[in-house]
Design a protein around this motif. Structure first.
Motif, short mmCIF file in Angstrom:
data_model
loop_
_atom_site.label_atom_id
_atom_site.label_comp_id
_atom_site.label_asym_id
_atom_site.label_seq_id
_atom_site.Cartn_x
_atom_site.Cartn_y
_atom_site.Cartn_z
N LEU A 4 16.06 56.69 -51.92
CA LEU A 4 14.77 56.65 -51.25
C LEU A 4 14.30 55.22 -51.14
CD1 LEU A 4 13.05 59.59 -53.20
CD2 LEU A 4 14.17 59.71 -50.97
N ALA A 5 13.77 54.85 -49.97
CA ALA A 5 13.28 53.49 -49.76
C ALA A 5 11.95 53.53 -49.05
CB ALA A 5 14.30 52.70 -48.94
N GLU A 6 10.92 53.05 -49.75
CA GLU A 6 9.56 53.04 -49.19
C GLU A 6 9.30 51.75 -48.42
OE1 GLU A 6 9.16 54.79 -53.46
OE2 GLU A 6 10.23 53.16 -52.45
N TYR A 113 14.60 62.13 -58.01
CA TYR A 113 14.90 60.92 -57.23
C TYR A 113 13.61 60.17 -56.94
CZ TYR A 113 19.16 63.60 -56.44
OH TYR A 113 20.31 64.34 -56.62
N TRP A 114 13.68 58.85 -57.09
CA TRP A 114 12.51 58.00 -56.89
C TRP A 114 12.89 56.76 -56.11
CZ3 TRP A 114 7.62 59.22 -58.65
CH2 TRP A 114 7.53 60.33 -59.51
N GLY A 115 11.94 56.29 -55.29
CA GLY A 115 12.12 55.01 -54.63
C GLY A 115 11.62 53.87 -55.49
N GLN A 116 11.72 52.65 -54.94
CA GLN A 116 11.34 51.46 -55.69
C GLN A 116 9.86 51.13 -55.56
OE1 GLN A 116 13.43 49.66 -57.80
NE2 GLN A 116 14.60 51.54 -57.46
N GLY A 117 9.19 51.72 -54.61
CA GLY A 117 7.76 51.52 -54.48
C GLY A 117 7.37 50.52 -53.41
N THR A 118 6.16 50.66 -52.91
CA THR A 118 5.57 49.72 -51.96
C THR A 118 4.12 49.51 -52.35
OG1 THR A 118 5.25 49.23 -49.59
CG2 THR A 118 4.95 51.53 -50.26
#
Length: 124
Positions: A4-6, A113-118
């Motif tokens: 996942l990519a925010e 599943y987790w993204g890196q954040g924005t």
């Protein structure tokens, strides 16, 4: 596996709007329950909005009527439209996904599943 990519975060004045995106890659064939979370430095992670595989949604009381979660399956992208932003919305925003679906768009659960954040910063 799912990645996942925010994106879409930034700085905005109070009352403004932003739209966050979360692109999923990898094994996207399965239906996933998805959600947005946020966290401030030193604070606990807070669920913001959830979307289950059948399209049901739920929102935290703090963002209800201001934020909207949606998904474009053709683009494997989850969105969070944020309107009437407030300084207290300032946080790092993360998207999350999981194969298990509890229904009703619930986000009060574990996600695998987790993204890196924005980062979203709202000035007063």
């Amino acid at each position: 596996q799912l990645q996942l990519a925010e994106s879409g975060g930034g700085m905005v004045e109070a009352g403004g709007s932003l739209r966050l995106s979360c692109v999923a890659s990898g094994y996207t064939a399965s239906p996933y329950s998805m959600a947005w979370f946020r966290q401030t430095p030193g604070g606990e992670r807070e669920g913001v909005a959830g979307l289950d595989s059948d399209g049901a949604t739920s929102y935290s009381d703090s963002v209800k009527d201001r934020f909207s979660i949606s998904k474009d399956n053709a683009k494997n992208t989850l969105y969070l439209q944020m309107n009437n932003l407030k300084p207290e919305d300032t946080a790092m925003y993360y998207c999350a996904a999981d194969e298990l679906d509890y229904g009703e768009g619930t986000f009060d659960r574990d996600f695998g599943y987790w993204g890196q954040g924005t980062q979203v910063t709202v000035s007063s």
